[in-house]
Design an enzyme around this catalytic site. Structure first.
Site, PDB file in Angstrom:
ATOM      1  N   SER A   1     -35.223 -43.220  -3.896  1.00  0.00           N
ATOM      2  CA  SER A   1     -36.509 -42.543  -3.726  1.00  0.00           C
ATOM      3  C   SER A   1     -36.728 -41.383  -4.692  1.00  0.00           C
ATOM      4  CB  SER A   1     -36.689 -42.095  -2.268  1.00  0.00           C
ATOM      5  OG  SER A   1     -36.646 -43.227  -1.408  1.00  0.00           O
TER       6      SER A   1
ATOM      7  N   HIS B   1     -25.328 -53.270  -7.467  1.00  0.00           N
ATOM      8  CA  HIS B   1     -26.444 -52.606  -6.776  1.00  0.00           C
ATOM      9  C   HIS B   1     -26.313 -52.853  -5.274  1.00  0.00           C
ATOM     10  CE1 HIS B   1     -30.429 -51.642  -5.316  1.00  0.00           C
ATOM     11  NE2 HIS B   1     -30.507 -50.851  -6.375  1.00  0.00           N
TER      12      HIS B   1
ATOM     13  N   GLU C   1     -28.351 -53.637  -3.081  1.00  0.00           N
ATOM     14  CA  GLU C   1     -29.029 -54.830  -2.553  1.00  0.00           C
ATOM     15  C   GLU C   1     -28.186 -56.078  -2.816  1.00  0.00           C
ATOM     16  OE1 GLU C   1     -32.674 -53.848  -4.482  1.00  0.00           O
ATOM     17  OE2 GLU C   1     -32.847 -52.177  -3.084  1.00  0.00           O
TER      18      GLU C   1
ATOM     19  N   GLY D   1     -35.580 -46.948  -1.394  1.00  0.00           N
ATOM     20  CA  GLY D   1     -36.828 -47.585  -0.964  1.00  0.00           C
ATOM     21  C   GLY D   1     -37.345 -47.081   0.369  1.00  0.00           C
TER      22      GLY D   1
ATOM     23  N   ASN E   1     -35.278 -49.680 -12.471  1.00  0.00           N
ATOM     24  CA  ASN E   1     -34.862 -50.980 -11.948  1.00  0.00           C
ATOM     25  C   ASN E   1     -36.096 -51.611 -11.300  1.00  0.00           C
ATOM     26  OD1 ASN E   1     -33.773 -53.096 -10.509  1.00  0.00           O
ATOM     27  ND2 ASN E   1     -32.514 -51.845  -9.147  1.00  0.00           N
TER      28      ASN E   1
ATOM     29  N   GLU F   1     -26.008 -44.077  -5.346  1.00  0.00           N
ATOM     30  CA  GLU F   1     -27.240 -44.404  -4.630  1.00  0.00           C
ATOM     31  C   GLU F   1     -26.945 -44.535  -3.135  1.00  0.00           C
ATOM     32  OE1 GLU F   1     -30.260 -46.397  -7.434  1.00  0.00           O
ATOM     33  OE2 GLU F   1     -28.944 -47.965  -6.713  1.00  0.00           O
TER      34      GLU F   1
ATOM     35  N   LYS G   1     -36.445 -54.436 -10.021  1.00  0.00           N
ATOM     36  CA  LYS G   1     -36.093 -55.346  -8.917  1.00  0.00           C
ATOM     37  C   LYS G   1     -36.901 -56.642  -9.024  1.00  0.00           C
ATOM     38  CE  LYS G   1     -34.575 -51.421  -6.241  1.00  0.00           C
ATOM     39  NZ  LYS G   1     -34.394 -50.785  -4.960  1.00  0.00           N
TER      40      LYS G   1
HETATM   41  P1  PGA Z   1     -35.920 -46.618  -5.066  1.00  0.00           P
HETATM   42  O1  PGA Z   1     -34.735 -47.600  -5.536  1.00  0.00           O
HETATM   43  O2  PGA Z   1     -36.155 -45.659  -6.202  1.00  0.00           O
HETATM   44  O3  PGA Z   1     -37.103 -47.538  -4.835  1.00  0.00           O
HETATM   45  O4  PGA Z   1     -35.454 -45.940  -3.844  1.00  0.00           O
HETATM   46  C1  PGA Z   1     -33.623 -47.101  -6.252  1.00  0.00           C
HETATM   47  C2  PGA Z   1     -32.680 -48.216  -6.602  1.00  0.00           C
HETATM   48  O5  PGA Z   1     -32.461 -49.116  -5.777  1.00  0.00           O
HETATM   49  O6  PGA Z   1     -32.108 -48.217  -7.702  1.00  0.00           O
END
Ligand code: PGA
Length: 269
Positions: free
Chosen positions: A216, A98, A100, A176, A9, A170, A11
């Protein structure tokens, strides 16, 4: 056995030329990766780069996904993108729900469910993201959140349709932040997710559904996470922006071939 599925992803990152180079590098490296046919891989670039990434991936088995999708077919929905548009530019997958989008943009389970239905009806394969905030984990609400996201997100979905749905667990506190769930924490949440899927649908659907872990994931922890019995792949943010890191994660998901003496992917076995 469920085939592992690793999706990147991207983003809201990269510019046009970086997106194209990243896709081209990934295509080249994945082509020469041993046993690449034993794993499914996709990338989810920003909407505006989908076409150029599709062109860069032409002829590759790396698939294309979108980071979101709208539930209406067309019309006066300023800023939104429909299922047909995504299919038109070569998408196979679309991420829905997601964290976010849930927590920054404010999407509700009801909206996410409508997006999921429209993706399925139009022939896109949704990746439904679920998972708890840190404060919810600390209050012991992890299972309640997983259950709510699953029951509301998958409301009205038929057993047959579930063949085209991937779940991504997640934990928001791990996204992140560099804080990965331990393999045991991931396994526990995934096992619970599968139990709820069995309750909503049946055991067969629960066993067939792929559940990715996200938060992560990096080359150093990917193999161990994906060696957990209920972890069927990864949804990768930050580490999917560098070809070497993303390839390292993909390789961590490729099942060991032959005996362990010829392989050390650090899976903990
Ligand atoms: P990250 O994000 O690997 O940067 O922690 C994962 C995600 O939001 O799908």
């Amino acid at each position: 056995m469920r085939k592992k599925f690793v999706a990147g992803n991207w983003k809201m990152n990269l510019n046009a030329s970086e997106a194209q180079s990243l896709a081209a590098e990934l295509k080249a490296q994945f082509e020469v990766c041993e046993n690449a046919d034993t794993i499914d891989v996709a990338v989810c670039p920003p909407f505006v780069y989908l076409s150029s990434v599709a062109a860069a991936l032409e002829g590759s088995t790396v698939e294309l996904g979108a980071q979101d999708v709208y539930f209406e077919g067309n019309g006066a929905y300023t800023g939104e993108i429909s299922v047909e548009m995504l299919k038109d530019v070569g998408c196979r997958y679309a991420i829905v729900g997601h964290s976010e989008r849930r927590h920054v943009i404010g999407e509700t389970n009801e909206l996410i469910n409508r997006k999921l239905h429209s993706a399925l009806a139009g022939g896109l394969e949704p990746i439904l993201c679920i998972g708890e905030l840190l404060e919810e984990r600390e209050k012991g609400q992890t299972e309640a959140v997983i259950e709510r996201h699953l029951r509301k997100g998958l409301k009205g979905v038929g057993k047959e349709q579930m063949l085209n749905v991937t779940i991504a667990y997640e934990p928001v506190w791990a996204i992140g932040t560099g804080k990965t769930a331990t393999p045991a924490q991931a396994q526990e949440a995934h096992e619970f997710t599968r139990k709820i899927l069995a309750d909503i649908f049946d055991e067969e659907v629960a066993q067939a559904t792929r559940i990715q872990y996200g938060g992560s994931v990096k080359p150093s922890n990917a193999a161990e996470l994906m060696s957990q019995p209920d972890v069927d792949g990864a949804l990768v943010g930050g580490a999917s922006l560098k070809t070497d890191d993303f390839m390292g994660i993909i390789k961590g998901g490729i099942p060991p071939q032959g005996d362990c003496s010829s392989c050390c992917r650090n899976c903990g076995k």
